[in-house]
Write an enzyme that holds these catalytic residues in place. Structure first.
Site: not given
Length: 204
Positions: A83, A9
């Site tokens: 994550e 990201h």
């Protein structure tokens, strides 16, 4: 066979503060927004069929920007791509973690046992989850962009000889999925020098 463009990201507000993020959910920073635009420019001409992201907003927003620029449908959310987490480290700065438990972050970034206290996601389980997420993403086209997290590259590094966790924001690698397996990594996906000069590159 599906080609999956796996990227980290754009920079988040916690990246700016060097905080361990895990499954906390800070937004993109202003630089992160520009990096997402730069990633979209990099993806032009690659015939991307779909964008898939984790359910954390820093990844989803990155994918949202790319999908908008490329004229694609809204990103598909795959929660398996989120994550890896650690209860104790989440929210603490890099310096705070290193002072309390020297070497813990380096071990975490290599998928090795860590000294930090409290529950956390075991690396083997995380790797299996991420691979499942990539397989799910591959079902959405012949070339799919996946916006995920730094830990994704640690997991891939445990299976293939690919870049480790120090992948820059909005950059990543190209993964080939064949049938029901993540087969191999075929190269890097990097922002052009012109895009880096225009948007800036953050410290990983």
């Amino acid at each position: 066979m599906t080609e999956v463009l796996v990227v980290r990201h754009g920079q988040s507000t916690w990246n700016v503060e060097h905080r361990f993020t895990g499954q906390a959910d800070p937004p993109l920073s202003a630089l992160g927004e520009r990096q997402a635009q730069a990633l979209a420019a990099t993806c032009r001409g690659r015939s991307v069929d779909a964008v898939v992201t984790s359910d954390l907003q820093r990844a989803h927003r990155t994918g949202e920007v790319v999908a908008g620029v490329l004229g694609l449908s809204a990103p598909v959310v795959v929660s398996d791509l989120r994550e890896r987490w650690s209860q104790w480290m989440t929210g603490r700065t890099r310096d705070e973690i290193e002072t309390a438990y020297p070497g813990t972050l380096a071990a975490w970034r290599r998928g090795r046992p860590v000294a930090a206290p409290g529950p956390h996601e075991e690396f083997a389980a995380f790797t299996d989850r991420v691979l499942d997420g990539l397989l799910a993403a591959a079902g959405h086209g012949r070339r799919v962009l996946v916006a995920a997290h730094a830990g994704t590259f640690v997991a891939l590094g445990a299976v293939f000889d690919v870049p480790g966790p120090e992948v820059a924001n909005a950059e990543g690698c190209v993964v080939q999925v064949e049938g029901d397996r993540v087969a191999h990594v075929t190269g890097r996906l990097e922002l052009s020098s012109e895009e880096v000069e225009r948007t800036g590159r953050a410290d990983p």
